[in-house]
Design a protein around this motif. Structure first.
Motif, PDB file in Angstrom:
ATOM      1  N   TYR A 197      60.169 -26.470  62.680  1.00 34.81           N
ATOM      2  CA  TYR A 197      59.435 -25.669  63.663  1.00 34.81           C
ATOM      3  C   TYR A 197      57.927 -25.849  63.492  1.00 34.81           C
ATOM      4  O   TYR A 197      57.211 -26.139  64.453  1.00 34.81           O
ATOM      5  CB  TYR A 197      59.820 -24.199  63.524  1.00 34.81           C
ATOM      6  CG  TYR A 197      58.930 -23.258  64.301  1.00 34.81           C
ATOM      7  CD1 TYR A 197      59.152 -23.012  65.653  1.00 34.81           C
ATOM      8  CD2 TYR A 197      57.845 -22.626  63.686  1.00 34.81           C
ATOM      9  CE1 TYR A 197      58.328 -22.162  66.372  1.00 34.81           C
ATOM     10  CE2 TYR A 197      57.019 -21.777  64.397  1.00 34.81           C
ATOM     11  CZ  TYR A 197      57.265 -21.549  65.741  1.00 34.81           C
ATOM     12  OH  TYR A 197      56.442 -20.719  66.447  1.00 34.81           O
ATOM     13  N   GLN A 198      57.440 -25.661  62.275  1.00 34.39           N
ATOM     14  CA  GLN A 198      56.000 -25.755  62.026  1.00 34.39           C
ATOM     15  C   GLN A 198      55.466 -27.154  62.303  1.00 34.39           C
ATOM     16  O   GLN A 198      54.394 -27.326  62.901  1.00 34.39           O
ATOM     17  CB  GLN A 198      55.698 -25.357  60.569  1.00 34.39           C
ATOM     18  CG  GLN A 198      55.962 -23.897  60.247  1.00 34.39           C
ATOM     19  CD  GLN A 198      55.029 -22.949  61.007  1.00 34.39           C
ATOM     20  OE1 GLN A 198      53.990 -23.353  61.533  1.00 34.39           O
ATOM     21  NE2 GLN A 198      55.399 -21.686  61.063  1.00 34.39           N
TER      22      GLN A 198
ATOM     23  N   ARG B  23      55.705 -28.025  66.141  1.00 37.80           N
ATOM     24  CA  ARG B  23      54.713 -27.218  66.849  1.00 37.80           C
ATOM     25  C   ARG B  23      53.320 -27.822  66.707  1.00 37.80           C
ATOM     26  O   ARG B  23      52.600 -27.998  67.699  1.00 37.80           O
ATOM     27  CB  ARG B  23      54.734 -25.794  66.295  1.00 37.80           C
ATOM     28  CG  ARG B  23      53.701 -24.852  66.871  1.00 37.80           C
ATOM     29  CD  ARG B  23      53.894 -23.455  66.266  1.00 37.80           C
ATOM     30  NE  ARG B  23      52.787 -22.591  66.600  1.00 37.80           N
ATOM     31  CZ  ARG B  23      51.620 -22.570  65.950  1.00 37.80           C
ATOM     32  NH1 ARG B  23      51.431 -23.376  64.919  1.00 37.80           N
ATOM     33  NH2 ARG B  23      50.664 -21.750  66.327  1.00 37.80           N
ATOM     34  N   GLN B  24      52.940 -28.187  65.486  1.00 35.23           N
ATOM     35  CA  GLN B  24      51.611 -28.747  65.262  1.00 35.23           C
ATOM     36  C   GLN B  24      51.481 -30.127  65.882  1.00 35.23           C
ATOM     37  O   GLN B  24      50.441 -30.485  66.442  1.00 35.23           O
ATOM     38  CB  GLN B  24      51.301 -28.819  63.765  1.00 35.23           C
ATOM     39  CG  GLN B  24      49.808 -28.936  63.463  1.00 35.23           C
ATOM     40  CD  GLN B  24      49.010 -27.741  63.982  1.00 35.23           C
ATOM     41  OE1 GLN B  24      49.405 -26.585  63.773  1.00 35.23           O
ATOM     42  NE2 GLN B  24      47.902 -28.009  64.664  1.00 35.23           N
TER      43      GLN B  24
ATOM     44  N   ASP C  41      62.756 -24.135  59.610  1.00 34.46           N
ATOM     45  CA  ASP C  41      61.393 -23.582  59.642  1.00 34.46           C
ATOM     46  C   ASP C  41      60.353 -24.682  59.442  1.00 34.46           C
ATOM     47  O   ASP C  41      59.296 -24.678  60.077  1.00 34.46           O
ATOM     48  CB  ASP C  41      61.231 -22.513  58.563  1.00 34.46           C
ATOM     49  CG  ASP C  41      62.091 -21.291  58.831  1.00 34.46           C
ATOM     50  OD1 ASP C  41      62.332 -20.989  60.022  1.00 34.46           O
ATOM     51  OD2 ASP C  41      62.540 -20.650  57.866  1.00 34.46           O
ATOM     52  N   GLN C  42      60.665 -25.626  58.545  1.00 36.66           N
ATOM     53  CA  GLN C  42      59.779 -26.777  58.363  1.00 36.66           C
ATOM     54  C   GLN C  42      59.673 -27.566  59.652  1.00 36.66           C
ATOM     55  O   GLN C  42      58.586 -27.993  60.047  1.00 36.66           O
ATOM     56  CB  GLN C  42      60.316 -27.678  57.250  1.00 36.66           C
ATOM     57  CG  GLN C  42      60.182 -27.103  55.851  1.00 36.66           C
ATOM     58  CD  GLN C  42      60.734 -28.054  54.809  1.00 36.66           C
ATOM     59  OE1 GLN C  42      61.810 -28.632  54.974  1.00 36.66           O
ATOM     60  NE2 GLN C  42      60.003 -28.229  53.716  1.00 36.66           N
TER      61      GLN C  42
END
Length: 218
Positions: free
Chosen positions: A15-16, A19-20, A12-13
């Motif tokens: 992914y975020q 993405r950014q 999840d880390q």
């Protein structure tokens, strides 16, 4: 004892962060390999691959065989469809808010405009970009229709990329942008439904036309 539920998973880390990183990239044509991303994030390949697959399934990135991933270009048709949906929702929201905002909400809108004007004057395009997105999301949240808020949030990545492009490549247009926002706010505070709708529609048409201008097309 640390609550494991509060500790974000590495995937999840990844992914975020990925993405950014891709949304903020100045050159959308750059291709990022999974190994580069793993090194950049100081993570193993497994969480990076999981994040990349999630981004691909959401349509945020496209895979380039034997090379890596990149943000896909936004097509002319996508720009037109994107603004068509916004022009159905946001003028309606502005019109319904006219004369209905509470004093604390009016104060928040005025503060947003003041912050935007300050960022436009100093040429802080990144800060203005953040405030631009906040302006539109704030109006939707003030109106309170959760389905409309959700619909606009689903378009947030595209909104982010398009407004970022305008702000970064045409900082001279920030003043025009904030003036249009201010007209929307003034009409809302004056209680003029028709003027609020028209001001928002004019603003969105301007954004659409800037993005599809022949000299600006990606």
């Amino acid at each position: 004892m640390t609550d494991p539920a509060r500790k974000p998973l590495k995937k999840d880390q990844a992914y975020q962060t990925i993405r950014q990183l891709l949304l903020d990239a100045d050159d959308p044509e750059v291709i990022y390999s999974e190994r580069f991303l793993a090194a950049e994030l100081e993570m193993g390949l497994a969480p990076v691959r999981s994040a990349v697959e999630r981004l691909r399934s959401e349509g945020i990135v496209e895979m380039i065989p034997k090379s890596g991933v990149r943000i896909p270009q936004i097509t002319y048709r996508e720009v037109m469809d994107f603004f068509e949906v916004r022009m159905l929702l946001e003028p309606f929201i502005a019109g319904r808010l006219a004369g209905q905002v509470r004093p604390v909400q009016a104060k928040a809108l005025k503060a947003l405009i003041a912050d935007q004007r300050r960022a436009a004057t100093t040429g802080d395009t990144l800060e203005y970009h953040r405030l631009d997105l906040a302006f539109h999301s704030t109006l939707a949240e003030m109106y309170g229709n959760r389905e409309m808020v959700h619909a606009l949030s689903q378009m947030r990545d595209k909104m982010y990329r398009l407004s970022k492009y305008i702000h970064r490549t045409h900082p001279d247009r920030l003043a025009t942008n904030v003036e249009q926002h201010e007209k929307v706010v003034l009409a809302i505070l004056d209680g003029s439904c028709a003027e609020a709708r028209q001001a928002m529609e004019t603003h969105l048409q301007w954004g659409r036309d800037v993005n599809i201008a022949p000299a600006d097309r990606r």
